[in-house]
Design a protein around this motif. Sequence first.
Motif, PDB file in Angstrom:
ATOM      1  N   ASN A 264       0.829  -1.204   0.000  1.00 55.03           N
ATOM      2  CA  ASN A 264       0.000   0.000   0.000  1.00 55.03           C
ATOM      3  C   ASN A 264       0.862   1.252   0.000  1.00 55.03           C
ATOM      4  OD1 ASN A 264      -2.278  -1.613   0.135  1.00 55.03           O
ATOM      5  ND2 ASN A 264      -2.522  -1.387   2.346  1.00 55.03           N
ATOM      6  N   ALA A 265       1.863   1.255   0.862  1.00 55.74           N
ATOM      7  CA  ALA A 265       2.718   2.435   0.976  1.00 55.74           C
ATOM      8  C   ALA A 265       3.494   2.690  -0.311  1.00 55.74           C
ATOM      9  CB  ALA A 265       3.681   2.258   2.150  1.00 55.74           C
ATOM     10  N   ALA A 271       2.570   7.324  -6.520  1.00 59.05           N
ATOM     11  CA  ALA A 271       1.553   8.303  -6.922  1.00 59.05           C
ATOM     12  C   ALA A 271       1.946   9.707  -6.512  1.00 59.05           C
ATOM     13  CB  ALA A 271       0.206   7.923  -6.312  1.00 59.05           C
ATOM     14  N   THR A 272       2.525   9.849  -5.320  1.00 64.71           N
ATOM     15  CA  THR A 272       2.911  11.168  -4.825  1.00 64.71           C
ATOM     16  C   THR A 272       3.914  11.839  -5.751  1.00 64.71           C
ATOM     17  OG1 THR A 272       2.512  10.507  -2.535  1.00 64.71           O
ATOM     18  CG2 THR A 272       3.932  12.405  -2.871  1.00 64.71           C
ATOM     19  N   GLN A 273       4.817  11.067  -6.353  1.00 66.24           N
ATOM     20  CA  GLN A 273       5.827  11.658  -7.219  1.00 66.24           C
ATOM     21  C   GLN A 273       5.258  12.141  -8.553  1.00 66.24           C
ATOM     22  OE1 GLN A 273       8.743  12.253  -5.603  1.00 66.24           O
ATOM     23  NE2 GLN A 273       7.345  11.381  -4.088  1.00 66.24           N
ATOM     24  N   LEU A 321      -6.689   2.988  -3.219  1.00 60.05           N
ATOM     25  CA  LEU A 321      -6.988   4.143  -2.391  1.00 60.05           C
ATOM     26  C   LEU A 321      -5.725   4.842  -1.891  1.00 60.05           C
ATOM     27  CD1 LEU A 321      -9.955   3.439  -2.586  1.00 60.05           C
ATOM     28  CD2 LEU A 321     -10.158   3.918  -0.145  1.00 60.05           C
ATOM     29  N   PHE A 322      -4.702   4.085  -1.573  1.00 60.35           N
ATOM     30  CA  PHE A 322      -3.445   4.707  -1.153  1.00 60.35           C
ATOM     31  C   PHE A 322      -2.840   5.501  -2.312  1.00 60.35           C
ATOM     32  CE2 PHE A 322      -3.755   2.452   2.691  1.00 60.35           C
ATOM     33  CZ  PHE A 322      -2.751   2.857   3.549  1.00 60.35           C
TER      34      PHE A 322
END
Length: 404
Positions: A264-265, A271-273, A321-322
């Motif tokens: 998940n992490a 995605a954050t990048q 979702l993460f």
Amino acid sequence: MPHATDPAGRKDTEPSLLLGIAFGFLSSLGPFAIDLYLPAMPGMARAMAADSGAVQRTLSAFFLGLALAQIPLGSLGDRFGRRRPLIGGLALFTIASIACAMATSLTMLVACRFLQGMGACAGTSSVRAMIRDRHSGHRAAQLMAFTFLIIGISPVLAPLAGSYLLQIMPWRGLFLLLAGGGIVALVAVALRLPESLPPEKRLRPQPMMQAYRGLLATPAFLGWTLVAGLATTVPFAFVTAAPFVYTQGFGLTPHHYSLLLALNAVTSIIATQFAPALMRRLGARPLVTRVALVAIGATGLIALAGAGAPIALFQAYSMLLFALSGFILTPAAISALDAAAGGAGAAAGLLGTLQLAITAAASAAVSLLPSVSILPLTGVLGVSFLTMLLVMAALGLEQARVRA
């Protein structure tokens, strides 16, 4: 060649890799303090003869401490600079971590976790203010995204590390390790991290109160802060319920579900990048609107599967979702700070307080519901994304009204 500056006077320089690593480490203390002891929670419940909800409240207390300390630390940062409040918060985190290791009752542990959360928030609040001191817009988003990359490593490493460490030490030893991390951060800040707010830009008490009133009267700031809080609800509500959903609902061992949490992490990190580029291409509001629609659809499908959902389907939903949360966090935080009309510390503090208050409420709601079914968790997450969609619509109407 001289650097360009934005209207607030910040230099338009490229974000530093070393600075991003430092900011990420400071911001990761809080998430690491959450994730490291997740594999120990079922064992802690047995050791203290408590039910799962009681142990989950140690997480809610931590979130509450994170939330309540944001505004005081932000105000102190605007008044006295960023370094001194940061050093004080790290000292509190270290002392509270030691106290957690020595707790003799669940009530004492909850109280110490609250203080630990207050100390950990110094890293999050100060780092956001320092980023805004130096950058704005896309470059602030770049630095924020890299900071989230470092933060995102903690949900990958911490549960796995916790599951292995529990084989060689009791759960109390995990809190002593957190105290060691606090000491390292404290020494690094004291010796190496420069001040980002010069004395001539610091605020007196009266202007600080005016800054908070201005922030509370800014619809865009409040709207984006709410979105940031709802996005943060995804990972934190999930980790509140996950130890018991995975072990009692799906029959997994702490080591096995730690591997799933790591997956998940990883999806959130990736995605954050991509978030800064998507924010630049689509705009923050269209991006968040599309993400919320996808999340609502996925939550509806998993809810239809209900208690009979297989572990593979639940894990695919969790990873999605993460990832979606990772797309939202950076645009929401940067949009809120860019909309702020006050000092960076006041904006970061109020943003953090409201964001984590929402997270604490969601975590508490999950802890009060049955912990072995996926339906309470998916219900909380579905409401979060639906609210997020409504906020995006309201911000769009407000933007159209201002233009008219």
